[in-house]
Motif scaffolding. Structure first.
Motif, PDB file in Angstrom:
ATOM      1  N   GLY A 187       0.813  -1.214   0.000  1.00 40.62           N
ATOM      2  CA  GLY A 187       0.000   0.000   0.000  1.00 40.62           C
ATOM      3  C   GLY A 187       0.841   1.255   0.000  1.00 40.62           C
ATOM      4  O   GLY A 187       0.519   2.236  -0.700  1.00 40.62           O
ATOM      5  N   GLN A 188       1.926   1.237   0.761  1.00 38.53           N
ATOM      6  CA  GLN A 188       2.810   2.396   0.791  1.00 38.53           C
ATOM      7  C   GLN A 188       3.453   2.616  -0.575  1.00 38.53           C
ATOM      8  O   GLN A 188       3.569   3.754  -1.058  1.00 38.53           O
ATOM      9  CB  GLN A 188       3.878   2.203   1.870  1.00 38.53           C
ATOM     10  N   SER A 189       3.844   1.515  -1.222  1.00 35.64           N
ATOM     11  CA  SER A 189       4.423   1.618  -2.565  1.00 35.64           C
ATOM     12  C   SER A 189       3.395   2.145  -3.554  1.00 35.64           C
ATOM     13  O   SER A 189       3.698   3.033  -4.369  1.00 35.64           O
ATOM     14  CB  SER A 189       4.925   0.240  -3.006  1.00 35.64           C
ATOM     15  N   TYR A 190       2.178   1.620  -3.482  1.00 36.63           N
ATOM     16  CA  TYR A 190       1.116   2.046  -4.399  1.00 36.63           C
ATOM     17  C   TYR A 190       0.813   3.536  -4.227  1.00 36.63           C
ATOM     18  O   TYR A 190       0.694   4.283  -5.210  1.00 36.63           O
ATOM     19  CB  TYR A 190      -0.142   1.220  -4.142  1.00 36.63           C
ATOM     20  N   THR A 191       0.716   3.975  -2.997  1.00 35.93           N
ATOM     21  CA  THR A 191       0.364   5.374  -2.722  1.00 35.93           C
ATOM     22  C   THR A 191       1.473   6.323  -3.173  1.00 35.93           C
ATOM     23  O   THR A 191       1.214   7.401  -3.720  1.00 35.93           O
ATOM     24  CB  THR A 191       0.080   5.551  -1.220  1.00 35.93           C
ATOM     25  N   TRP A 198      -4.887   3.313  -1.150  1.00 35.11           N
ATOM     26  CA  TRP A 198      -4.725   1.868  -1.323  1.00 35.11           C
ATOM     27  C   TRP A 198      -6.000   1.117  -0.929  1.00 35.11           C
ATOM     28  O   TRP A 198      -6.413   0.182  -1.578  1.00 35.11           O
ATOM     29  CB  TRP A 198      -3.544   1.434  -0.474  1.00 35.11           C
ATOM     30  N   PHE A 199      -6.631   1.548   0.165  1.00 31.89           N
ATOM     31  CA  PHE A 199      -7.848   0.874   0.639  1.00 31.89           C
ATOM     32  C   PHE A 199      -8.961   1.873   0.889  1.00 31.89           C
ATOM     33  O   PHE A 199      -8.745   3.083   0.914  1.00 31.89           O
ATOM     34  CB  PHE A 199      -7.563   0.035   1.889  1.00 31.89           C
ATOM     35  N   ASP A 200     -10.167   1.347   1.077  1.00 30.73           N
ATOM     36  CA  ASP A 200     -11.373   2.168   1.111  1.00 30.73           C
ATOM     37  C   ASP A 200     -11.645   2.835   2.450  1.00 30.73           C
ATOM     38  O   ASP A 200     -11.809   4.048   2.532  1.00 30.73           O
ATOM     39  CB  ASP A 200     -12.589   1.328   0.701  1.00 30.73           C
ATOM     40  N   ASP A 237      -2.509   0.564  15.882  1.00 32.53           N
ATOM     41  CA  ASP A 237      -1.289   1.278  15.468  1.00 32.53           C
ATOM     42  C   ASP A 237      -0.991   1.040  13.993  1.00 32.53           C
ATOM     43  O   ASP A 237      -0.587   1.975  13.277  1.00 32.53           O
ATOM     44  CB  ASP A 237      -0.105   0.817  16.326  1.00 32.53           C
ATOM     45  N   ARG A 238      -1.188  -0.179  13.519  1.00 34.76           N
ATOM     46  CA  ARG A 238      -0.911  -0.476  12.115  1.00 34.76           C
ATOM     47  C   ARG A 238      -1.837   0.286  11.186  1.00 34.76           C
ATOM     48  O   ARG A 238      -1.407   0.854  10.178  1.00 34.76           O
ATOM     49  CB  ARG A 238      -1.053  -1.975  11.858  1.00 34.76           C
ATOM     50  N   VAL A 239      -3.122   0.284  11.527  1.00 35.29           N
ATOM     51  CA  VAL A 239      -4.098   0.937  10.650  1.00 35.29           C
ATOM     52  C   VAL A 239      -3.923   2.446  10.675  1.00 35.29           C
ATOM     53  O   VAL A 239      -3.959   3.110   9.627  1.00 35.29           O
ATOM     54  CB  VAL A 239      -5.535   0.532  11.045  1.00 35.29           C
ATOM     55  N   THR A 240      -3.720   3.020  11.849  1.00 32.91           N
ATOM     56  CA  THR A 240      -3.579   4.476  11.923  1.00 32.91           C
ATOM     57  C   THR A 240      -2.265   4.938  11.282  1.00 32.91           C
ATOM     58  O   THR A 240      -2.196   6.041  10.726  1.00 32.91           O
ATOM     59  CB  THR A 240      -3.663   4.970  13.381  1.00 32.91           C
ATOM     60  N   THR A 241      -1.228   4.108  11.330  1.00 28.42           N
ATOM     61  CA  THR A 241       0.011   4.435  10.608  1.00 28.42           C
ATOM     62  C   THR A 241      -0.248   4.493   9.111  1.00 28.42           C
ATOM     63  O   THR A 241       0.223   5.408   8.414  1.00 28.42           O
ATOM     64  CB  THR A 241       1.102   3.400  10.911  1.00 28.42           C
ATOM     65  N   GLN A 245       0.037   7.556   6.232  1.00 26.32           N
ATOM     66  CA  GLN A 245       0.801   7.446   4.990  1.00 26.32           C
ATOM     67  C   GLN A 245      -0.047   7.721   3.751  1.00 26.32           C
ATOM     68  O   GLN A 245       0.452   7.632   2.633  1.00 26.32           O
ATOM     69  CB  GLN A 245       1.397   6.032   4.890  1.00 26.32           C
ATOM     70  N   GLY A 246      -1.318   8.048   3.964  1.00 23.66           N
ATOM     71  CA  GLY A 246      -2.187   8.348   2.834  1.00 23.66           C
ATOM     72  C   GLY A 246      -2.787   7.134   2.161  1.00 23.66           C
ATOM     73  O   GLY A 246      -3.316   7.233   1.048  1.00 23.66           O
ATOM     74  N   GLN A 247      -2.739   5.984   2.836  1.00 21.12           N
ATOM     75  CA  GLN A 247      -3.238   4.763   2.213  1.00 21.12           C
ATOM     76  C   GLN A 247      -4.761   4.653   2.244  1.00 21.12           C
ATOM     77  O   GLN A 247      -5.347   3.897   1.465  1.00 21.12           O
ATOM     78  CB  GLN A 247      -2.627   3.529   2.894  1.00 21.12           C
ATOM     79  N   SER A 248      -5.410   5.372   3.133  1.00 16.42           N
ATOM     80  CA  SER A 248      -6.863   5.272   3.269  1.00 16.42           C
ATOM     81  C   SER A 248      -7.587   6.282   2.389  1.00 16.42           C
ATOM     82  O   SER A 248      -7.172   7.438   2.279  1.00 16.42           O
ATOM     83  CB  SER A 248      -7.277   5.508   4.726  1.00 16.42           C
ATOM     84  N   ALA A 249      -8.682   5.835   1.760  1.00 13.06           N
ATOM     85  CA  ALA A 249      -9.540   6.754   1.001  1.00 13.06           C
ATOM     86  C   ALA A 249     -10.439   7.559   1.924  1.00 13.06           C
ATOM     87  O   ALA A 249     -11.185   8.427   1.463  1.00 13.06           O
ATOM     88  CB  ALA A 249     -10.393   5.971  -0.001  1.00 13.06           C
ATOM     89  N   LYS A 250     -10.391   7.256   3.217  1.00 15.71           N
ATOM     90  CA  LYS A 250     -11.117   8.009   4.252  1.00 15.71           C
ATOM     91  C   LYS A 250     -12.623   8.008   4.026  1.00 15.71           C
ATOM     92  O   LYS A 250     -13.304   9.006   4.267  1.00 15.71           O
ATOM     93  CB  LYS A 250     -10.597   9.444   4.336  1.00 15.71           C
ATOM     94  N   LEU A 251     -13.125   6.880   3.556  1.00 13.00           N
ATOM     95  CA  LEU A 251     -14.556   6.766   3.296  1.00 13.00           C
ATOM     96  C   LEU A 251     -15.254   6.051   4.443  1.00 13.00           C
ATOM     97  O   LEU A 251     -14.653   5.250   5.157  1.00 13.00           O
ATOM     98  CB  LEU A 251     -14.789   6.012   1.986  1.00 13.00           C
TER      99      LEU A 251
END
Length: 428
Positions: A187-191, A198-200, A237-241, A245-251
């Motif tokens: 996900g970090q690479s994709y972003t 990366w995810f919804d 901690d993993r999810v909030t990290t 990193q901008g991986q969440s679409a924040k939906l």
């Protein structure tokens, strides 16, 4: 938890599996009145019973069934608890979602033991062992016949991974999805490469990670473990990290923007319990057919998210007939039909070996053998996580809003305290 089981159309040619449709239904007794016995059943969202209940009535002319079906599961279960406390108002057969089943476990005495009133040929072997065991109350009484389950897989946009230079075929993505470490690294690479999420929704990942733990929000003594369970905080901690990193679409999962996001390619991956396939097909639309693919590899091995039980409250005036109906609805033949109608994945061992299920493919998801894939994912689950009273409320009303707050700028530390405080209030 199972949320909205949206319309799913799987073209399954169902076989009877060599058994009579009425084998586990028995014949509802007339109660000595000479007239029909009226049974009521309460369900929420989609169980696929619309055609099954009339079929049962035809097989049992002395039974008339009234189906009370509501929408969202949250209000439905709140109403259930209210009626339990009042001692009246519940249907003869009451569906309970697995995330809320914990809310009635300590009230098991208000439900019939199905091993006592149900058909004697309904044995534990009908179900996957972990599903059957999770239908018991704290005293070991079977108070719920298992309906569907939600074995976990991962769905991803093949085209978006290709554009980012990441593996995109079902074999290639196995390395990306083998663990949560590899998933978030991808996900970090994709972003970084695309500048896109990366995810919804963070709550989707977090809930899945919590469901994988041996101990979730409560231990077997119904003691809240949010502060003492390192796995709960590690998942946070993993999810909030990843959010940082901008991986969440924040939906917001199941919100209007989330639904639109499927159609617009707003994210590349989503957690995919079996019932999610219908949601994706409906929300992404026919224009995205073939772009979404479901992988049989899920981080850290798999798990279950979703599924329900049919119970018979002691309020029922016709408990034997109600148990017969619940037994028939949870027989493998009927569960395959429910899968055909709404995509609810069966928890019955016989259904999971049915050629009609195992050979089912879906061109929308790259012609993957959907039935076989999820049957294999289901068998990766060896036991059901114990869920204490209030477990579902913590997920819906505490952790999900707290994660959304992080996505909107609140610090993970402040939001974690929000989780701790909110969980304590519910666990009182």
């Amino acid at each position: 938890m199972r949320h909205l089981h949206k319309g799913v159309s799987f073209a399954i040619g169902l076989a009877v599996l060599g058994a009579s449709l009425a084998a586990c239904g028995g014949g509802g007794s007339s109660g000595g009145s000479g007239g029909q016995i009226e049974l009521t059943i309460g369900t929420f969202t989609e169980f696929g019973y619309e055609s099954l209940l009339p079929e049962y009535e035809k097989l049992h002319p002395d039974i008339k069934i009234t189906h009370h079906k509501t929408g969202e599961g949250g209000p439905y279960h709140q109403n259930l608890i209210t009626k339990l406390a009042a001692g009246s108002g519940l249907e003869d057969v009451v569906a309970v979602e697995e995330g809320h089943f914990s809310d009635i476990v300590d009230k098991g005495g208000k439900f019939n033991d199905l091993t006592e009133i149900g058909p004697k040929d309904v044995t534990p072997e009908r179900w996957l062992k972990w599903k059957y065991d999770a239908g018991k109350d704290s005293d070991g009484r079977l108070i719920g016949y298992g309906t569907d389950i939600g074995p976990l897989a991962m769905c991803y946009r093949r085209d978006l991974l290709q554009q980012a230079g990441l593996p995109s075929d079902p074999e290639g993505v196995k390395a990306l999805f083998s663990s949560w470490d590899s998933y978030f690294a991808a996900g970090q690479s994709y972003t970084r490469k695309t500048g896109k999420p990366w995810f919804d929704a963070s709550s989707q990942l977090y809930n899945s990670m919590i469901n994988q733990l041996d101990v979730g929000y409560f231990d077997h003594d119904n003691k809240l473990t949010v502060e003492s369970n390192p796995g709960v905080k590690a998942a946070w901690d993993r999810v909030t990290t990843a959010i940082g990193q901008g991986q969440s679409a924040k939906l917001v999962a199941f919100g209007n923007e989330w639904k639109t996001g499927f159609a617009q390619g707003a994210f590349a991956t989503t957690v995919c319990p079996s019932w999610m396939l219908g949601v994706i097909k409906e929300d992404a639309g026919p224009g995205n057919a073939g772009k979404w693919v479901v992988s049989d590899t899920f981080p850290n091995g798999g798990g279950n998210w979703g599924g329900s039980y049919l119970t018979v409250p002691k309020q029922s005036q016709h408990p034997k007939e109600a148990a017969e109906l619940a037994a028939w609805l949870t027989a493998p033949e009927q569960q395959l039909k429910a899968f055909q109608a709404k995509g609810n994945f069966p928890s019955q061992t016989q259904a999971l070996t049915s050629p009609e299920l195992l050979n089912q493919t879906d061109p929308y998801f790259g012609d993957v053998k959907i039935g076989q894939l999820y049957a294999e994912q289901a068998r990766k689950v060896t036991k059901a996580q114990y869920k204490g009273p209030g477990d579902g409320q913590i997920q819906e009303n505490v952790t999900s809003p707290a994660l959304q707050a992080v996505e909107q700028g609140k610090s993970p530390a402040e939001a974690w305290q929000q989780v701790v405080d909110g969980a304590k209030k519910i666990a009182k």
